[in-house]
Write an enzyme that holds these catalytic residues in place. Structure first.
Site, PDB file in Angstrom:
ATOM      1  N   ASP A   1     -15.629  47.079  24.540  1.00  0.00           N
ATOM      2  CA  ASP A   1     -16.436  46.564  25.647  1.00  0.00           C
ATOM      3  C   ASP A   1     -16.391  47.545  26.809  1.00  0.00           C
ATOM      4  O   ASP A   1     -15.353  48.123  27.114  1.00  0.00           O
ATOM      5  CB  ASP A   1     -15.889  45.206  26.100  1.00  0.00           C
ATOM      6  CG  ASP A   1     -16.673  44.657  27.276  1.00  0.00           C
ATOM      7  OD1 ASP A   1     -17.892  44.450  27.127  1.00  0.00           O
ATOM      8  OD2 ASP A   1     -16.069  44.480  28.355  1.00  0.00           O
TER       9      ASP A   1
ATOM     10  N   HIS B   1     -18.145  52.922  28.220  1.00  0.00           N
ATOM     11  CA  HIS B   1     -18.476  54.076  29.055  1.00  0.00           C
ATOM     12  C   HIS B   1     -17.623  54.158  30.309  1.00  0.00           C
ATOM     13  O   HIS B   1     -17.547  55.209  30.932  1.00  0.00           O
ATOM     14  CB  HIS B   1     -19.960  54.045  29.437  1.00  0.00           C
ATOM     15  CG  HIS B   1     -20.369  52.787  30.122  1.00  0.00           C
ATOM     16  ND1 HIS B   1     -20.622  51.619  29.440  1.00  0.00           N
ATOM     17  CD2 HIS B   1     -20.543  52.504  31.440  1.00  0.00           C
ATOM     18  CE1 HIS B   1     -20.951  50.678  30.306  1.00  0.00           C
ATOM     19  NE2 HIS B   1     -20.911  51.184  31.509  1.00  0.00           N
TER      20      HIS B   1
ATOM     21  N   ASP C   1     -26.849  41.298  26.688  1.00  0.00           N
ATOM     22  CA  ASP C   1     -27.223  41.951  27.946  1.00  0.00           C
ATOM     23  C   ASP C   1     -28.728  41.909  28.191  1.00  0.00           C
ATOM     24  O   ASP C   1     -29.182  42.123  29.313  1.00  0.00           O
ATOM     25  CB  ASP C   1     -26.778  43.420  27.925  1.00  0.00           C
ATOM     26  CG  ASP C   1     -25.264  43.565  27.974  1.00  0.00           C
ATOM     27  OD1 ASP C   1     -24.612  42.736  28.622  1.00  0.00           O
ATOM     28  OD2 ASP C   1     -24.748  44.511  27.346  1.00  0.00           O
TER      29      ASP C   1
END
Length: 1550
Positions: free
Chosen positions: A544, A547, A645
């Protein structure tokens, strides 16, 4: 490409007896940085090879990797060196490699270095996991994955999970992704975890406590009974703000004690909180700022409050400023007592503020040494000191002003960010439009936790200086739009928090790991345990917020995970905005699949493009060779139709689009999936924070109106089941080729094709991005032509409305829209379809069978998929073709069929047919440039709209295909030509059949293979044409090398490539190029002439170069032939053919010379002084290299010109033994050769002046040097004659090299030494030459002649460092010392002193002439001045007439350039580099091991560039010359015999 690089080769075994191999080149710059942006992914079971790139060949290179040795554990920082394997055992490094067997999945690093450099470059490799499922533990390929995501908190009690998860099983998915199963934080967000180690208590009903073991048992049960794998999330970068453990261990977060740089941001955050309270309490209503913010006037009021009330009050700039007066007083004290310490400032007089590490107000300082150095008083008086202090005071005030302005910029950005956030959340139509500002719903999200009672702002700020409390002010996590994902935005140096740029998650605390476990032991241990619990029960994890997870943290945790579960499946979603940055994460972490979103597509065209982008080869792709260049790949995709998302697709597209967009995704050749709720047609987004309802359960008998249960009639579940089954079938059965066709703006057709069976599935999807109820879609749907035979309609489905009531959001269950379902039919015949009707079978040409489909009810929201096979005849022919291709590659066994009526020519392996071919036959099969082909009455194949091929033979085709194949460039004109007709196919076979003999048989073999090829669908012809030609070509090469010397047979790839130059250059043309040999000579090849029908000799001749010197009278040149003969014929083992060429030229001797331009002997020109000496050198080499080679001396030579004035005689009229001809050549030179060329004048040379036709070649009686020529002719290889009248150089040689040319003297000395030795052995009857002078006969012994040259060479040719050298006739002309002259006694004395590469020839053939030290110095000077990338500069660049660019078409006023006058005045010729390198090797051996090793490195490094050039050259050769610095010269022959020979000879010497 500049810099060092190495190559990787990968050999991969995928199935038993099925070996795939790849060759990958990685370019790494010569520094110690490891490059993580190249993605190199491999399947487990592959063998990886590291090979040397050109710039590393010859270096003592070491390759290190952290991939563990057999039986050892992986440790990321433990590297081991790999051993080098050299299959040929030669000095040549072109085949040298080291290897890794890739059996363990994960991310691994390698680096390489040489000499003192530990790391010159490197990179990462990623090995994919092997996933196994089912009771039988069968493999689930990554492309087979169909995954569905669940919010775990919506599954209810653990004992109810199977009823809810069964929906996934019945919908055809084979993997489930669970959001975290741990205890959630206060916000109830699925990703805000209160305790990473504890199972969510919500899963345990009253009276029952479930554990991780129970979860693991359920996961295992689904794996074995449902063939379902499970993965879950790991969240590393934050924890819930209410986590109990973070309160006990606040050091695990970013607080004001361990991160004091956040204090100014915290102060601003507290001030904003108090503004929230004031707005909520109505205190700003009188200033136009109510609690309910509704318009831009309210936003303007917020700005006013910030700039008038907040910023002036909190004075953030004070955290960054210096307190002026105390600093000035400290400076005053130092002025009176100290001197500046310049060692600390290094003399830099720059005064800068030093930031207080504790970030106290006015806590900053300045470097007093810099201050003392910058502000120096004029004297010691109080006034002078006061002036100095005032200067400092003013500078400090300026610096404080600069800090103030910087903070003002930060505050402006903070204001803009607050404005943007409030605008989106409370005003924007697309935002949530929050209710009035309250303490529960603050004006802006808080950036820090504040676990204390509310007080005044002043009281809050006092807590900042109380460590026991300020350690609990923890920074929240979030994300920063457009930020560098590799930068941690909470670390010092980042201003994200003070500038309010963080889109903040106020339910989570950002975790502070530091650089390693020692920085925060509790956090690392806690998260490692969390990881281990997770991977104990789940086959994979989703990272999760990957980045913004620190890379070193994720690396550490995944290493721990893979210790427990080696084949860990790692999924991540990255929002870096850059594929290169994505690759950094993929390579460093070993990510198996990256999540890609179909919802990122704005229209059907983009959705189709994503399918093509994320996997598969194009339909009709070439079979890649077993060893091939492999370009870095993109990350394996997990292509999802929707994620949590994404906004709800039904809201932003339409309910009708759910099915066709899912179908498009399912046809992708990668992992695919969805989110639970999409298939039930949920008309809203499922919030990972606020959703608390449960998923519905599976019940086959469920009613459409039931919100708690679903079945195949619910939403698009039935359609999704069929699509998931189809997706998994396509991946498991090798349908790995993809074609996407945008039929119209809404219709996308996706084809998946199996390259072994040539079966396809074509899915036609009509999207509905706009709701058909409100948007007018056209009724005109274009028809489609589907190539092949439609076997069945795999499925046809469309979304339809039904009477089941309108959607009402259920309070307990997550329910979809009951009013829609899928109307679906599966596995029906085309005639039974309601979506299409068949318009009939049509044919495009004789082999292109297509079925035209007309759509009747392809309404928006519809999908239809066809299973298509080749028509039966094509299927049979492809099968037979594959059967015949098995001899070349076992991969063709799949889908192969035997042919009961196999033509006789195909019953034998091609190897058996080709084994009867000679190397001359191979020349026809593989090569022949256009001029050679035209001499035979044909020409090279010309591709319309493109260009002709380089060769008529297979190499011409293979060179083009070598560029097309790796890129699968099926749109290339070459492929178009193959698809459009049989012209190229017929050219290949007909050309060979017309030649007769074994070539006819090979042509018939092609013809029989092409008979199958011509009748298969045209889109498949390029790949099968390639397969046939590659198989035939590799077979031909194997047969070719078996006919060559052991040096070639056992040689490296580079040696073999160069040896092919022998086949390329040595040919038998339609007309004999050589004069006839003696009838008394045995083993001479004969044929019957096509023209005269008479028996004639058919000896091979050696072309000088292609394409310019390949046919007719310009094919054979004496000088070129004998410079090239040793390398191309003797080294390669073509001894008999070499003998015949030597004897044929011997027969043409006249005036004691061998002709330059042969002209079949009849039209020979005897205008060169060096060809005879190269001829003699070749005879010497023949005698020493060929078994019983001295027998050639007794061979008969038919003299065409037994005397100078004889007209050409027929073969056999006058025969002499070769040794007599040799002796004649020596004797004529000693006597002195002087004659005028026959037919002198423009009829034989339109540029030469009259004096140039006068030929002289003599021996100096004092020195023994051969000399000759004049300033109007050029008798050596540097033979450019001026051609420009405009520049007035016509008839003037650019390089006459008259006098004694250094290489001719060397060649003469070599011949004399050899003849003396032969005489001693009784193999040569003459020990002297007889000359007539002044009416007397004199005798000069060979030994005496040899001795004279030996005694005089060094004296006359070496340019010493002694300015008073008595042997130096022209010291005023010396401009370089320590070199050897290019000539001696030139008519223009300065020409003797020009630095050229010719002396190295003499060093190779007559090394005894040279002093070792002088030779080595001269070679080093040549290396520094003349050595280019591929060739040697033909003239010293310091010379005034040097010009390195040759342009023969340029005609201007420049005497030195016009019409290519500088041909040998700078351009870099290749063949001299061979002699230069051989000379270096020879003399290095005499100077010790260290010098020799360095020389070998130089040689390998230089030759590696030739290897690269040959690999890339479509001519598969080395050019005649290049322009300066290796630049391409368009006037050069593309491949030159002596260039190839000279380089091959270097390798032979090594």
């Amino acid at each position: 490409m500049a810099g060092e690089f190495m190559s990787l080769t990968v050999l991969g075994q995928v199935l038993p007896l099925l070996i795939l191999s790849d060759l990958l080149f990685i370019y790494c710059t010569p520094n110690s940085k490891i490059c993580p942006m190249l993605l190199l992914c491999f399947c487990s079971g592959f063998e990886l090879q590291f090979r040397l790139g050109p710039t590393l060949q010859g270096k003592h290179l070491h390759v290190h990797t952290n991939y563990p040795a057999e039986g050892e554990r992986f440790e990321r920082h433990k590297f081991r060196a790999l051993d080098w394997i050299n299959p040929t055992g030669r000095e040549d490094d072109s085949d040298k490699f080291c290897t890794l067997d890739l059996k363990i999945s994960g991310s691994y690093q390698y680096y390489f270095g040489h000499g003192d450099k530990e790391k010159s470059g490197g990179g990462y490799i990623v090995v994919d996991p092997v996933l196994r499922v089912g009771a039988d533990n069968h493999v689930l390929p990554l492309d087979c994955i169909s995954i569905q995501t669940y919010l775990s908190k919506c599954l209810g009690a653990l004992d109810e999970w199977l009823d809810r998860l069964r929906v996934t099983k019945e919908t055809g998915y084979n993997m489930i992704h669970f959001t975290p199963l741990q205890t959630l934080g206060e916000s109830r967000s699925c990703y805000s975890l209160a305790d990473q180690l504890e199972l969510n208590p919500d899963f345990s009903p009253p009276g029952q406590t479930y554990t991780w073991t129970d979860v693991g048992n359920l996961v295992e049960k689904m794996k074995n009974e449902w063939n379902m794998l499970c993965i879950t999330d790991v969240v590393y970068n934050h924890t819930a703000a209410n986590s109990k453990w973070i309160k006990k261990h606040p050091e695990c977060g970013y607080n004001l004690v361990n991160s004091p740089h956040l204090k100014p941001a915290w102060v601003l955050d507290r001030a904003l909180w108090h503004i929230t309270c004031a707005i909520a309490d109505g205190k700003y209503e009188d200033r136009g700022l109510p609690a309910l913010i509704q318009n831009h006037e309210h936003l303007h009021a917020i700005r006013g409050v910030l700039w008038q009330d907040v910023f002036p009050k909190i004075k953030l700039w004070e955290f960054f400023q210096v307190k002026v007066e105390p600093t000035v007083e400290q400076f005053r004290d130092l002025l009176q007592s100290a001197k500046p310490d310049r060692s600390k400032t290094e003399g830099r007089q720059q005064l800068k503020i030093i930031q207080d590490p504790q970030y106290r107000r006015f806590g900053n300082t300045v470097d007093m040494n810099s201050a003392l150095e910058t502000f120096v008083p004029h004297g010691n008086s109080p006034g002078a000191i006061e002036d100095c202090c005032n200067w400092l005071r003013r500078r400090l005030e300026e610096l404080n002003g600069e800090q103030y302005h910087e903070i003002q910029h930060h505050q402006e950005q903070a204001t803009n960010c607050i404005d943007g956030t409030v605008s989106y959340e409370r005003i924007a139509d697309h935002g949530p439009k929050l209710d009035p500002v309250t303490r529960k719903h603050p004006l802006v999200t808080r950036y820090f936790t504040f676990p204390f009672e509310d007080a005044t702002l002043e009281q809050d700020l006092e807590l900042m200086n109380q460590p026991e409390k300020s350690c609990h002010f923890l920074a929240h996590n979030g994300w920063v739009m457009g930020d560098d994902p590799l930068r941690n935005f909470a670390e010092p140096g980042s201003n994200v928090y003070i500038r309010r740029e963080l889109i903040c998650w106020d339910d989570s605390v950002k975790l502070r790991y530091g650089s390693g476990p020692e920085d925060c032991p509790y956090l690392w241990a806690h998260m490692q345990k969390y990881t281990e619990i997770t991977v104990k029960h789940f086959v994979g994890v989703r990272l999760d917020n990957c980045h913004s997870t620190p890379l070193h943290v994720a690396e550490f945790m995944l290493d721990a995970a893979r210790t427990l579960r080696p084949d860990l499946y790692v999924v991540a979603e990255l929002f870096t905005g850059s594929e290169e940055l994505d690759n950094v994460f993929v390579t460093r972490l070993g990510i198996s699949s990256l999540i890609r979103e179909a919802m990122s597509a704005g229209d059907s065209h983009e959705e189709g493009r994503l399918v093509y982008r994320y996997g598969g080869e194009p339909v009709g792709a070439f079979l890649q060779p077993s060893l091939r260049p492999l370009v870095p790949s993109i990350a394996h995709a997990m292509f999802l139709d929707v994620t949590h998302d994404n906004e709800c697709p039904i809201q932003i597209r339409s309910v009708y689009d759910s099915l066709p967009s899912s179908a498009i995704v399912s046809m992708a050749c990668c992992a695919t999936g969805s989110t639970r709720g999409y298939d039930e047609l949920l008309p809203h987004q499922i919030s990972v924070v606020s959703e608390e309802r449960f998923y519905s359960k599976w019940n086959p008998q469920a009613k459409p109106s039931s919100p708690e249960e679903v079945n195949l009639q619910s939403g698009i579940i039935a359609g999704k089941l069929a699509l998931n089954q189809l997706h998994q079938e396509l991946a498991s059965k090798g349908f790995n080729q993809v074609f996407v066709d945008q039929v119209d703006e809404d219709i996308v057709a996706v084809t998946r094709h199996c390259p072994s069976t040539h079966q396809s599935v074509v899915a036609v999807c009509r999207t509905a991005f706009k709701n058909p109820k409100h948007h007018r879609y056209t009724d005109e749907v274009p028809s489609m032509c589907i190539p092949g035979k439609i076997e069945e309609v795999v499925l046809e489905a469309r979304t339809v409305e039904r009477q089941a009531g309108s959607y009402i959001k259920d309070e307990r269950s997550i329910n979809g829209m009951p009013g829609y379902t899928v109307e679906i039919k599966e596995h029906i015949q085309l005639k039974d379809s309601k979506v299409v009707r068949q318009a009939g079978v049509t044919s495009r040409g004789r082999s292109e069978y297509v079925q035209e489909i007309v759509f009747e009810q392809l309404t928006p929201g519809s999908v239809i998929a066809f299973r298509v096979s080749l028509d039966p005849k094509s299927q049979e022919l492809v099968g037979v073709l594959r059967h015949h291709l098995i001899q070349f590659n076992p991969l063709y066994k799949a889908g192969s069929l035997t042919d009961p009526n196999t033509p006789d020519i195909l019953k034998s392996p091609l190897t058996e047919i080709m084994s009867k071919m000679t190397l001359a036959d191979m020349n026809v099969l593989l090569f022949r440039c256009d001029a050679e082909e035209k001499e035979e009455g044909g020409g090279c194949y010309n591709i319309p709209g493109w260009k002709p091929l380089k060769y008529g033979g297979l190499q011409g085709l293979l060179s083009v295909m070598a560029d097309i194949r790796p890129k699968n460039d099926l749109g290339h004109p070459f492929c178009d030509n193959l698809r459009q007709g049989d012209w190229m196919i017929d050219y290949v076979s007909n050309r060979l059949i017309s030649h007769g003999g074994t070539l006819t048989e090979v042509g018939q073999w092609f013809q029989a293979m092409f008979a199958y090829l011509k009748h298969i669908p045209r889109y498949l012809i390029p790949c099968y044409f390639d397969a046939i030609l590659v198989g035939a070509y590799t077979t031909a090469l194997d047969v070719t090398f078996k006919q060559m010397s052991s040096f070639v047979q056992n040689g490296s790839s580079f040696v073999k490539l160069l040896a092919l130059g022998s086949v390329q250059m040595c040919a038998v043309g339609r007309f004999p190029a050589l004069p006839p040999l003696s009838p008394a000579l045995s083993d001479v090849p004969y044929r019957v002439s096509e023209i005269t029908k008479q028996k004639e000799e058919c000896c091979v001749s050696l072309a000088a170069g292609l394409p310019h010197f390949s046919a007719g009278i310009f094919r054979c040149w004496g000088r070129d032939t004998f410079i090239a003969l040793r390398g191309l014929m003797l080294v390669t083992g073509r001894h008999l053919e070499a003998r015949n060429i030597i004897l044929a030229f011997a027969g043409t001797m006249r005036h004691g010379l061998i002709p330059n331009l042969l002209g079949e002997g009849v039209g020979a020109r005897f205008n060169c002084r060096d060809a005879v000496w190269w001829w003699l050198q070749c005879i010497q080499d023949y005698c020493t290299m060929v078994p019983n080679g001295t027998d050639i001396l007794q061979c008969p030579v038919s003299r065409m010109y037994p005397t100078d004035d004889t007209k050409p005689l027929t073969a056999g009229t006058v025969d002499q033994l070769l040794y007599e001809v040799i002796h004649e050549a020596m004797e004529r030179h000693m006597q002195g050769i002087e004659f005028r060329e026959r037919n002198a004048g423009p009829q034989i040379d339109c540029n030469m002046r009259d004096e140039g036709f006068n030929i002289v070649a003599k021996v100096n009686p004092d020195t023994g040097f051969v000399y000759g020529g004049n300033r109007f002719n050029c008798g050596t290889w540097m033979d450019k004659m001026g051609e420009s009248e405009r520049a007035r150089n016509k008839g003037i040689p650019a390089t006459p090299r008259d006098g004694s040319a250094v290489e001719i003297v060397g060649l003469c000395k070599s011949a004399l030494r050899w003849l003396v030795e032969l005489h001693k052995q009784g193999l040569f009857p003459y020990n002297s030459v007889a000359v007539h002078k002044d009416g007397k006969q004199l005798s000069v012994s060979y030994e005496e002649w040899d001795r004279k040259i030996q005694q005089n060479f060094e004296k006359m040719f070496y340019v010493s460092h002694d300015p008073n050298d008595p042997n130096e006739k022209h010291p005023e002309l010396v401009h370089k010392q320590g070199i050897y002259k290019d000539s001696y006694g030139a008519s223009s004395p300065w020409c003797d002193y020009q630095l050229r590469p010719n002396f190295s020839i003499a060093m190779v053939v007559a090394p005894e002439l040279f002093t070792v030290e002088h030779a080595w110095e001269a070679l080093n000077i040549a290396e520094n001045k003349l050595l280019g990338p591929l060739g040697m500069k033909t003239l010293d660049p310091d010379d005034m007439v040097y010009c390195g660019v040759y342009d023969n078409s340029l005609d201007n006023d420049n005497y030195n350039l016009a019409r290519g006058f500088n041909y040998h005045q700078g351009p870099e010729w290749l063949w001299p580099i061979g002699y230069f390198l051989r000379a270096k090797i020879s003399f290095a051996k005499k100077l010790g091991k260290d010098t020799y090793d360095k020389t070998v490195y130089l040689v390998k490094n230089v030759l590696s560039r030739h290897y690269v050039h040959m690999e890339r050259s479509s001519w598969k050769g080395l050019p005649e010359l290049t322009n300066e610095n290796g630049q391409y010269c368009s006037f050069s022959c593309e491949t030159q015999a002596w260039s190839l020979a000279a380089v091959l000879e270097v390798l032979h010497d090594l």
